[in-house]
Design an enzyme around this catalytic site. Structure first.
Site, PDB file in Angstrom:
ATOM      1  CG  ASN A  65      -1.899   0.951   1.082  1.00  0.00           C
ATOM      2  OD1 ASN A  65      -1.683   2.157   1.494  1.00  0.00           O
ATOM      3  ND2 ASN A  65      -2.994   0.645   0.866  1.00  0.00           N
ATOM      4  CD  GLU A  75       5.211 -15.009   4.858  1.00  0.00           C
ATOM      5  OE1 GLU A  75       4.809 -14.158   4.311  1.00  0.00           O
ATOM      6  OE2 GLU A  75       6.582 -15.310   5.048  1.00  0.00           O
TER       7      GLU A  75
END
Ligand code: THU
Length: 163
Positions: A65, A75
C-alpha cells in the site's frame, strides 16, 4: 553462568523433484502465487499456500500500500484467510515462496518475524505442528517440521495467563 545453545534443524532438498508429489504441488502453487503479489513498491513477490486438514489449500500473496505499513505479507494474508474461512480446521503445512521483479530468486525465502509470530499462534492453538516449506522461484527447498523451531524464545499467550 552457562552457555545455552538453541539450534534449528531443517531438511534441505536440492530441488522440488526430491520431494513427494503432494509437497511438490504445494510448493508449485506457492510459486505461482508470487505472480499474484501486489508489490509495486518493493518489487519483491511472495506467495503462500496453506494446506488444511480437510485438503483445502488457501492462498495468499503480499499486498502493499502507498501507506507502507498498511500492507501485509503473503503468509499472513493466507493464514488469516484460512482461519477466517475455516476457524476450526487445522493447518497441516504452509509453503512460502519468493521472487523479485529484477531477478529470479534461486534460494529459499524465509518468513519475517511478524509472520513467524502469527503462524506460531495458530500452531499453539491447534496443538499440531505446522510444517513449513521455504523456497525461491527455483533452487533449494528448506523444510522445517514446526513453526516453534523458527521462533526460539517466543512470546506467547502463556505470559498473559497470570495477569
Ligand atoms: N514479505 C512477505 O510477504 N513475507 C515475508 O515474510 C517477508 C516480506 C513482503 C512484504 C513486502 O510486501 C515485501 O515482501 C518486501 O518486504
Amino acid at each position: 553462568m552457562k552457555k545455552v545453545e538453541i539450534s534449528l534443524s531443517l531438511i534441505e532438498a536440492n530441488d522440488v523433484s526430491e520431494l513427494a508429489p503432494s509437497e511438490q504441488e504445494l510448493i508449485k502453487i506457492s510459486r505461482q502465487m508470487t505472480t499474484r503479489a501486489y508489490a509495486p513498491y518493493s518489487g519483491f513477490y511472495v506467495g503462500a499456500a496453506v494446506l488444511l486438514e480437510n485438503g483445502e489449500i488457501v492462498l495468499g500473496s503480499n499486498q502493499e500500500n502507498a501507506a507502507y505499513p498498511s500492507g501485509l505479507c503473503a503468509e499472513r494474508v493466507a493464514v488469516f484467510a484460512a482461519s477466517a474461512k475455516y476457524p476450526d480446521i487445522k493447518i497441516k503445512a504452509i509453503a512460502i515462496s519468493g521472487n523479485s521483479k529484477s531477478r529470479d530468486i534461486d534460494h529459499p525465502v524465509t518468513p519475517c518475524g511478524a509472520c513467524r509470530q502469527v503462524l506460531l499462534e495458530y500452531e499453539i492453538k491447534q496443538e499440531v505442528p505446522v510444517k513449513v516449506y521455504l523456497s525461491g522461484h527455483s533452487g533449494k527447498i528448506y523444510i522445517i517440521e514446526n513453526v516453534q523451531d523458527l521462533l526460539p524464545l517466543s512470546f506467547t499467550s502463556k505470559e498473559l495467563e497470570s495477569l
